[in-house]
Motif scaffolding. Structure first.
Motif, mmCIF file in Angstrom:
data_model
loop_
_atom_site.group_PDB
_atom_site.id
_atom_site.type_symbol
_atom_site.label_atom_id
_atom_site.label_comp_id
_atom_site.label_asym_id
_atom_site.label_seq_id
_atom_site.Cartn_x
_atom_site.Cartn_y
_atom_site.Cartn_z
ATOM 1 N N ASP A 26 36.806 35.125 40.083
ATOM 2 C CA ASP A 26 36.691 36.327 40.923
ATOM 3 C C ASP A 26 37.681 36.268 42.084
ATOM 4 O OD1 ASP A 26 34.634 37.042 39.286
ATOM 5 O OD2 ASP A 26 33.042 36.412 40.646
ATOM 6 N N ASN A 27 37.769 35.092 42.714
ATOM 7 C CA ASN A 27 38.648 34.978 43.887
ATOM 8 C C ASN A 27 40.122 35.084 43.502
ATOM 9 O OD1 ASN A 27 36.498 34.750 45.557
ATOM 10 N ND2 ASN A 27 36.533 32.508 45.622
ATOM 11 N N LYS A 28 40.433 34.557 42.320
ATOM 12 C CA LYS A 28 41.832 34.642 41.873
ATOM 13 C C LYS A 28 42.218 36.106 41.653
ATOM 14 C CE LYS A 28 43.623 30.919 40.135
ATOM 15 N NZ LYS A 28 43.581 29.739 39.343
ATOM 16 N N VAL A 29 41.324 36.875 41.093
ATOM 17 C CA VAL A 29 41.589 38.302 40.869
ATOM 18 C C VAL A 29 41.723 39.025 42.214
ATOM 19 C CG1 VAL A 29 40.599 40.438 39.939
ATOM 20 C CG2 VAL A 29 40.533 38.350 38.587
ATOM 21 N N LEU A 30 40.866 38.654 43.155
ATOM 22 C CA LEU A 30 40.953 39.252 44.508
ATOM 23 C C LEU A 30 42.326 38.977 45.127
ATOM 24 C CD1 LEU A 30 38.598 39.806 47.246
ATOM 25 C CD2 LEU A 30 40.020 37.876 47.802
ATOM 26 N N VAL A 31 42.764 37.737 45.008
ATOM 27 C CA VAL A 31 44.064 37.362 45.601
ATOM 28 C C VAL A 31 45.203 38.102 44.888
ATOM 29 C CG1 VAL A 31 45.681 35.452 45.953
ATOM 30 C CG2 VAL A 31 43.264 35.140 46.469
ATOM 31 N N LEU A 32 45.110 38.212 43.553
ATOM 32 C CA LEU A 32 46.170 38.920 42.808
ATOM 33 C C LEU A 32 46.330 40.353 43.308
ATOM 34 C CD1 LEU A 32 45.683 37.869 39.050
ATOM 35 C CD2 LEU A 32 47.575 37.270 40.551
ATOM 36 N N VAL A 33 45.203 41.021 43.536
ATOM 37 C CA VAL A 33 45.263 42.419 43.998
ATOM 38 C C VAL A 33 45.839 42.476 45.420
ATOM 39 C CG1 VAL A 33 43.903 44.474 44.536
ATOM 40 C CG2 VAL A 33 43.384 43.147 42.494
ATOM 41 N N VAL A 37 44.586 45.462 54.827
ATOM 42 C CA VAL A 37 43.529 46.443 55.116
ATOM 43 C C VAL A 37 43.398 47.444 53.957
ATOM 44 C CG1 VAL A 37 42.797 48.287 56.666
ATOM 45 C CG2 VAL A 37 43.744 46.184 57.602
ATOM 46 N N SER A 38 44.547 47.923 53.459
ATOM 47 C CA SER A 38 44.474 48.921 52.389
ATOM 48 C C SER A 38 44.146 48.277 51.044
ATOM 49 C CB SER A 38 45.788 49.706 52.297
ATOM 50 O OG SER A 38 46.845 48.827 51.997
ATOM 51 N N GLY A 39 44.498 47.007 50.887
ATOM 52 C CA GLY A 39 44.273 46.340 49.603
ATOM 53 C C GLY A 39 42.889 45.722 49.475
ATOM 54 N N LEU A 40 42.236 45.534 50.612
ATOM 55 C CA LEU A 40 40.954 44.825 50.564
ATOM 56 C C LEU A 40 39.861 45.570 49.784
ATOM 57 C CD1 LEU A 40 40.083 42.051 51.491
ATOM 58 C CD2 LEU A 40 39.112 43.094 53.535
ATOM 59 N N PRO A 41 39.652 46.874 50.029
ATOM 60 C CA PRO A 41 38.579 47.549 49.250
ATOM 61 C C PRO A 41 38.791 47.450 47.732
ATOM 62 C CG PRO A 41 39.267 48.915 51.104
ATOM 63 C CD PRO A 41 40.239 47.783 51.034
ATOM 64 N N PRO A 42 40.010 47.777 47.201
ATOM 65 C CA PRO A 42 40.172 47.613 45.752
ATOM 66 C C PRO A 42 40.094 46.154 45.313
ATOM 67 C CG PRO A 42 42.247 48.300 46.751
ATOM 68 C CD PRO A 42 41.197 48.425 47.799
ATOM 69 N N ALA A 43 40.549 45.249 46.168
ATOM 70 C CA ALA A 43 40.497 43.824 45.796
ATOM 71 C C ALA A 43 39.053 43.360 45.680
ATOM 72 C CB ALA A 43 41.248 42.993 46.834
ATOM 73 N N ILE A 44 38.223 43.820 46.601
ATOM 74 C CA ILE A 44 36.802 43.427 46.545
ATOM 75 C C ILE A 44 36.146 44.040 45.304
ATOM 76 C CG2 ILE A 44 34.563 43.769 47.697
ATOM 77 C CD1 ILE A 44 36.058 43.350 50.355
ATOM 78 N N ALA A 51 37.640 44.659 42.518
ATOM 79 C CA ALA A 51 38.103 43.859 41.383
ATOM 80 C C ALA A 51 37.373 42.516 41.337
ATOM 81 C CB ALA A 51 39.610 43.637 41.489
ATOM 82 N N GLN A 52 37.159 41.951 42.515
ATOM 83 C CA GLN A 52 36.486 40.650 42.582
ATOM 84 C C GLN A 52 35.060 40.741 42.027
ATOM 85 O OE1 GLN A 52 35.111 39.499 46.425
ATOM 86 N NE2 GLN A 52 35.589 37.330 46.128
ATOM 87 N N ARG A 53 34.379 41.837 42.356
ATOM 88 C CA ARG A 53 32.960 41.962 41.976
ATOM 89 C C ARG A 53 32.755 42.506 40.560
ATOM 90 N NH1 ARG A 53 30.745 44.547 47.634
ATOM 91 N NH2 ARG A 53 30.880 42.630 48.853
ATOM 92 N N LEU A 54 33.859 42.829 39.920
ATOM 93 C CA LEU A 54 33.796 43.429 38.590
ATOM 94 C C LEU A 54 32.963 42.579 37.619
ATOM 95 C CD1 LEU A 54 35.426 45.874 37.411
ATOM 96 C CD2 LEU A 54 36.978 44.172 36.482
ATOM 97 N N ASN A 55 32.001 43.237 36.947
ATOM 98 C CA ASN A 55 31.205 42.544 35.939
ATOM 99 C C ASN A 55 31.899 42.676 34.594
ATOM 100 O OD1 ASN A 55 29.154 42.634 33.659
ATOM 101 N ND2 ASN A 55 27.942 41.777 35.327
ATOM 102 N N ILE A 56 32.198 41.536 33.969
ATOM 103 C CA ILE A 56 33.021 41.551 32.754
ATOM 104 C C ILE A 56 32.381 42.378 31.643
ATOM 105 C CG2 ILE A 56 34.097 40.136 30.967
ATOM 106 C CD1 ILE A 56 34.045 37.803 32.911
ATOM 107 N N VAL A 57 31.103 42.122 31.407
ATOM 108 C CA VAL A 57 30.433 42.776 30.277
ATOM 109 C C VAL A 57 30.429 44.290 30.466
ATOM 110 C CG1 VAL A 57 28.232 42.998 29.060
ATOM 111 C CG2 VAL A 57 29.047 40.737 29.776
ATOM 112 N N ASP A 58 30.096 44.738 31.688
ATOM 113 C CA ASP A 58 30.085 46.189 31.956
ATOM 114 C C ASP A 58 31.488 46.768 31.843
ATOM 115 O OD1 ASP A 58 27.410 46.168 32.346
ATOM 116 O OD2 ASP A 58 27.499 46.112 34.537
ATOM 117 N N ALA A 59 32.474 46.033 32.387
ATOM 118 C CA ALA A 59 33.844 46.555 32.392
ATOM 119 C C ALA A 59 34.391 46.651 30.969
ATOM 120 C CB ALA A 59 34.741 45.657 33.239
ATOM 121 N N LEU A 60 34.111 45.648 30.153
ATOM 122 C CA LEU A 60 34.607 45.681 28.769
ATOM 123 C C LEU A 60 33.920 46.776 27.963
ATOM 124 C CD1 LEU A 60 34.958 41.879 27.900
ATOM 125 C CD2 LEU A 60 36.801 43.522 28.293
#
Lengths: 381, 229
Positions: A300-307, A360-367, A369-378
């Motif tokens: 989750d954190n790696k995805v947050l950092v990528l965004v 500041v602008s990237g944090l909301p989408p990054a969060i 992405a971080q909280r994304l549930n894999i099963v629901d997203a897939l």
């Protein structure tokens, strides 16, 4: 670094959107670079102004003037080395559009105070010998093609001479090089004694005293000592250091600092929403892809950092382009700003602002992405 | 020898709106190393849920899930992500390649999580693409490849990090018959020649026939098994 390809690819997923967003950021940072550059440039010039020079004017208003008789009393203040004065003559050459910043002064004392201005001693001698003499800057002489020995007619809408004419004639006795002073040094000096005797009214008054002191550390106490002498008189004075004077004069035009901050603040407030919206939209479209990355083992954190890194890359690249254009535009603003370069601190401030904007602008989408549930997203739920 | 996948009394329920839906009702399952298992059943029988639990994408409500000797039902999200990177290779119905990356860059993605050098990653990507017969398409992006080719890239991505287990969710669901057979033959070859353990969810009996064992799920329970030669 090995993740950069992922970041870069994500950034260019929708090329048109990325380019348009970048253009918005480029324009905003160009504006920031120019405005903040002017602001910082002025501050820098003001801060670097000579602190061993004091300026005394009328306390009420600098144009009211103060008696020439104050000169000797100012000179008697301990710590004062030289005293000269400026009185605004104004004037124009041939036509009103050719305005000349002419001042009446005591030239020898003046150039003893402004040591960074280069003038040959024989020109000062000639000025003393020639009552109608004038010293002009080399730049002004070049501009109008004046040579030593020329007789220069100077029109004025302020000072009628005793002959009832508004055109005065001066003999060019020398030139000086004021390039080390930067912009703002008057470029046309006439003898005060001649001017004061020849004008039809308002004798015995100067607009400024310029004082050179022995030790900059005593500037405050000497300024106070000068003003104390004239307290409760008809012509009370106000004495300031050179930088204080410049700040006062600039603030009479406008509070540049406030204006710059207000404009830049408004632009970036809008930009914040624009960038945040772009990032949010981009992440929304990539939810299945982010879910795949998580499936493959990205935490989750790696995805947050990528965004967040993606937002930083977008903002920093665009900001650097904007600042580079602003820096390139500075020479074009020479007419307004003189030889003012864009201070490097503006680039540092700009990059810091770009990172702040990205976070500041990237944090909301990054969060998100971080909280994304894999099963629901897939399952596209 | 202990099974590579072991599920004991696994139950899974979801809350959808105000309703609690129980999807799996106490499933017990063992999968041996080197096995190719096909999970079959009607829609809503719990096949994908079971696959997600085995792959560490989801966690059971109760029960025990053990894969490669490790209990994964109680791992944190972070630990589970790291575990998946090491042990699981995924193959999806719709390939799920990253559209902005080339085939080789897509295959390299799982390797970014390893400590391999750039040269080693490149070498492994090359081998994986050769194994699926797509070495000549390494520089192509997914939209420049056919469905069957995209699924081959997805298989290369699944095997490139040499995972313990390959999990496939309807790997032929989006392919025509010929491509589907080629993909299944490739999975079978990976199972037989490379010894890869594969768990596959499918509706398609023809695809299931490539597996070494079939299990049928209905209403959240395993009901029967078929062994293939």
């Amino acid at each position: 670094m090995k993740y950069f390809r992922l970041v870069w690819a994500g950034l260019w997923r929708k090329k048109a959107r990325t380019i348009l967003t970048m253009l918005s950021i480029v324009v905003a940072f160009f504006l920031f670079g120019v405005l903040q550059g002017v602001n910082q440039g002025i501050n820098e010039v003001v801060n670097n102004l000579n602190v061993d020079r004091l300026y005394t004017s009328a306390k009420s208003n600098m144009v009211d003037g103060i008696p020439i008789a104050y000169r000797d009393r100012i000179k008697s203040v301990p710590g004062v080395l030289h005293v000269s004065h400026w009185t605004f003559f104004g004037g124009y050459y041939k036509e009103a559009k050719n305005a000349i910043p002419a001042f009446a002064t005591d030239a020898r004392e003046l150039f003893a105070i402004y040591r960074e201005i280069k003038i040959k001693p024989e020109y000062l001698d000639a000025m003393e010998r020639t009552r109608t003499g004038v010293l002009v800057s080399e730049q002004l002489a070049d501009q109008y093609g004046w040579k030593i020995g020329d007789r220069i007619p100077l029109g004025t809408s302020i000072w009628t001479n005793k002959e009832g004419s508004n055109t005065w004639y001066f003999d060019l006795v020398g030139t000086f090089d004021a390039s080390e002073f930067g912009g703002g040094f008057p470029s046309f000096y006439i003898n005060f004694d001649y001017y004061d005797e020849a004008k039809a009214f308002g004798q015995g008054v100067v607009h400024y005293y310029i004082v050179r002191i022995d030790d900059p550390r005593n500037a405050v106490s000497i300024a106070k000592a000068i003003d104390t002498q004239f307290e409760n008189s008809m012509n009370e004075t106000r004495t300031q250091t050179e930088s204080q004077l410049q700040q006062t004069q600039i603030k009479q035009i406008a509070d540049i600092n406030f204006i710059v901050n207000a404009i830049v603040g408004a632009v970036f407030f809008t930009l914040l929403f624009l960038t945040a919206n772009t990032m949010m939209q981009s992440i929304r479209e990539r939810i299945p892809e982010l879910a795949v990355l998580k499936t493959l083992g990205f935490s989750d954190n790696k995805v947050l950092v990528l965004v967040l890194v993606e937002a930083c890359v977008l903002c920093i690249i665009a900001a650097l382009v904007g600042l580079a254009i602003a820096a390139a535009a500075f020479p074009g603003l020479k007419v307004i700003l003189g030889n003012l370069p864009m201070p490097p601190i503006v680039v540092i401030m700009g990059v810091a602002l770009a990172v702040g904007l990205a976070l500041v602008s990237g944090l909301p989408p990054a969060i998100r992405a971080q909280r994304l549930n894999i099963v629901d997203a897939l399952a596209s739920r | 020898m202990s099974p590579i996948v072991s599920l004991r009394n696994v139950k899974k329920s979801y809350v959808r709106g105000k309703q609690k839906v129980e999807v799996l009702h106490g499933v017990d399952l063992d999968i041996e190393a080197g096995e190719f298992l096909a999970l079959m059943g009607p829609s809503g029988s719990g096949k994908t849920t079971l696959l997600n639990l085995i792959a560490g994408l989801d966690q059971p409500t109760t029960g025990e899930v053990r894969v490669a000797g490790k209990r994964i039902d109680s791992l944190s999200r972070g630990a589970l992500a790291a575990w998946r990177a090491r042990h699981i290779g995924f193959i999806f119905q719709f390939y799920n390649l990253l559209p902005v990356l080339t085939a080789e860059a897509n295959v390299e993605v799982p390797l970014l999580l390893t400590k391999l050098s750039r040269a080693e990653r490149k070498q492994r990507v090359k081998i994986a693409l050769e194994l699926v017969g797509l070495a000549d398409r390494a520089k192509h992006k997914p939209n420049e490849l056919s469905g069957g080719q995209q699924q081959r890239v997805a298989i290369a991505r699944a095997i490139v990090a040499d995972p313990t287990l390959l999990v496939c969710d309807e790997p032929t669901g989006d392919l025509d018959r010929q491509n589907a057979e080629e993909i299944m033959a490739l999975l079978q070859a990976l199972n037989r020649t490379q010894g890869k353990t594969i768990v596959m969810v499918t509706h398609d009996p023809r695809a299931a026939s490539f597996a070494s064992r079939e299990l049928h799920l209905d209403k959240g329970q395993l009901i029967d098994a078929v062994a293939h030669a």
